[in-house]
Design a protein around this motif. Structure first.
Motif, short mmCIF file in Angstrom:
data_model
loop_
_atom_site.label_atom_id
_atom_site.label_comp_id
_atom_site.label_asym_id
_atom_site.label_seq_id
_atom_site.Cartn_x
_atom_site.Cartn_y
_atom_site.Cartn_z
N LEU A 107 60.68 16.35 -10.78
CA LEU A 107 59.66 16.69 -9.78
C LEU A 107 60.30 17.23 -8.51
O LEU A 107 59.88 18.28 -8.00
N THR A 108 61.29 16.54 -8.00
CA THR A 108 61.92 16.99 -6.76
C THR A 108 62.67 18.31 -6.97
O THR A 108 62.65 19.18 -6.10
N ALA A 109 63.31 18.48 -8.12
CA ALA A 109 64.01 19.74 -8.40
C ALA A 109 63.02 20.91 -8.39
O ALA A 109 63.29 21.95 -7.78
N ILE A 110 61.89 20.72 -9.04
CA ILE A 110 60.87 21.79 -9.06
C ILE A 110 60.41 22.11 -7.65
O ILE A 110 60.27 23.27 -7.27
N CYS A 111 60.18 21.09 -6.85
CA CYS A 111 59.74 21.30 -5.46
C CYS A 111 60.80 22.05 -4.66
O CYS A 111 60.48 22.96 -3.88
N PHE A 112 62.07 21.70 -4.84
CA PHE A 112 63.14 22.41 -4.14
C PHE A 112 63.24 23.86 -4.63
O PHE A 112 63.41 24.77 -3.82
N TRP A 113 63.16 24.09 -5.95
CA TRP A 113 63.21 25.46 -6.48
C TRP A 113 62.09 26.31 -5.92
O TRP A 113 62.33 27.42 -5.42
N ILE A 114 60.86 25.79 -5.98
CA ILE A 114 59.70 26.57 -5.51
C ILE A 114 59.80 26.85 -4.02
O ILE A 114 59.56 27.97 -3.58
N THR A 115 60.18 25.84 -3.25
CA THR A 115 60.29 26.03 -1.79
C THR A 115 61.37 27.05 -1.46
O THR A 115 61.16 27.92 -0.61
N ALA A 116 62.51 26.97 -2.12
CA ALA A 116 63.60 27.91 -1.85
C ALA A 116 63.21 29.34 -2.23
O ALA A 116 63.49 30.28 -1.49
N ILE A 117 62.54 29.48 -3.35
CA ILE A 117 62.14 30.82 -3.79
C ILE A 117 61.07 31.40 -2.87
O ILE A 117 61.10 32.59 -2.55
N ALA A 118 60.15 30.56 -2.43
CA ALA A 118 59.04 31.02 -1.59
C ALA A 118 59.45 31.31 -0.15
O ALA A 118 58.74 32.02 0.56
N ALA A 119 60.58 30.77 0.29
CA ALA A 119 60.99 30.94 1.70
C ALA A 119 61.39 32.36 2.01
O ALA A 119 61.86 33.11 1.22
N THR A 166 63.01 24.41 5.34
CA THR A 166 62.87 25.63 4.54
C THR A 166 61.41 26.01 4.40
O THR A 166 61.07 27.20 4.41
N ALA A 167 60.54 25.03 4.31
CA ALA A 167 59.09 25.28 4.20
C ALA A 167 58.44 25.49 5.57
O ALA A 167 57.22 25.67 5.65
N SER A 168 59.23 25.48 6.63
CA SER A 168 58.74 25.65 8.01
C SER A 168 57.74 24.59 8.43
O SER A 168 56.84 24.84 9.22
N ILE A 169 57.90 23.40 7.89
CA ILE A 169 57.04 22.28 8.27
C ILE A 169 57.58 21.62 9.53
O ILE A 169 56.80 21.18 10.39
N ILE A 170 58.90 21.56 9.65
CA ILE A 170 59.54 21.06 10.87
C ILE A 170 60.44 22.17 11.39
O ILE A 170 60.88 23.03 10.63
N PRO A 171 60.73 22.15 12.68
CA PRO A 171 61.59 23.19 13.25
C PRO A 171 62.98 23.17 12.59
O PRO A 171 63.53 22.11 12.30
N SER A 172 63.50 24.35 12.38
CA SER A 172 64.78 24.47 11.70
C SER A 172 65.94 24.42 12.70
O SER A 172 65.88 25.04 13.76
N LEU A 173 66.97 23.67 12.34
CA LEU A 173 68.18 23.61 13.15
C LEU A 173 69.15 24.73 12.75
O LEU A 173 70.08 25.03 13.47
N PHE A 174 68.90 25.31 11.59
CA PHE A 174 69.78 26.33 11.04
C PHE A 174 68.97 27.61 10.80
O PHE A 174 67.75 27.60 10.90
N THR A 175 69.66 28.68 10.43
CA THR A 175 68.95 29.91 10.09
C THR A 175 68.20 29.70 8.78
O THR A 175 68.56 28.84 7.97
N ILE A 176 67.16 30.49 8.57
CA ILE A 176 66.37 30.34 7.35
C ILE A 176 67.21 30.66 6.12
O ILE A 176 67.06 30.02 5.08
N SER A 177 68.13 31.60 6.24
CA SER A 177 68.98 31.91 5.07
C SER A 177 69.88 30.73 4.72
O SER A 177 70.12 30.45 3.54
N LEU A 178 70.36 30.01 5.72
CA LEU A 178 71.20 28.84 5.45
C LEU A 178 70.38 27.70 4.85
O LEU A 178 70.79 27.11 3.85
N THR A 179 69.20 27.42 5.42
CA THR A 179 68.38 26.35 4.86
C THR A 179 67.92 26.70 3.45
O THR A 179 67.88 25.83 2.58
#
Length: 125
Positions: A113-125, A64-77
């Motif tokens: 901590l991990t929840a915040i990181c997931f929320w921020i990454t998902a919102i920023a994507a 989702t953060a585009s750090i590694i290549p995505s196997l799925f569409t960005i909307s799915l990730t």
């Protein structure tokens, strides 16, 4: 991007803990309500499943953060990332309600901590 790396590193710590529980290490007070010091064999199967889910979540976060290549569409990730963000938020609440002090004081902050990181990454994507 840094947020996703922080979340991944925190979550890999949790995955390692659960892998150790699968192997019979005496860290059960940190997981699943802290009822067992050493997980019984049936609980180890659940811990093993949790490790797989946690590793999948880390991959989704990094994709989702585009750090590694995505196997799925960005909307799915992004959608899966939101799912894990909500799950980890719920998990943090459950950790706070645990009878285990170790789960409350170690695992709840990690879940937050991990929840915040997931929320921020998902919102920023």
């Amino acid at each position: 991007m840094i947020i996703a790396l922080i979340g991944s590193m925190a979550f890999i710590f949790v995955a390692i803990l659960y892998a150790l529980l699968v192997l019979g290490f005496p860290y059960g007070e940190f997981a699943m309500g802290g009822k067992y010091i050493i997980m019984p064999k049936r609980m180890r199967i659940l811990c093993g499943f949790s490790v797989c889910v946690q590793l999948f979540a880390i991959i989704i976060l990094l994709q989702t953060a585009s750090i590694i290549p995505s196997l799925f569409t960005i909307s799915l990730t992004k959608g899966i990332c939101f799912f894990f963000a909500a799950y980890l938020t719920f998990n943090m609440i459950m950790n706070l309600l645990s009878n285990s002090r170790k789960e409350k004081w170690v695992m709840a902050p990690l879940a937050l901590l991990t929840a915040i990181c997931f929320w921020i990454t998902a919102i920023a994507a």
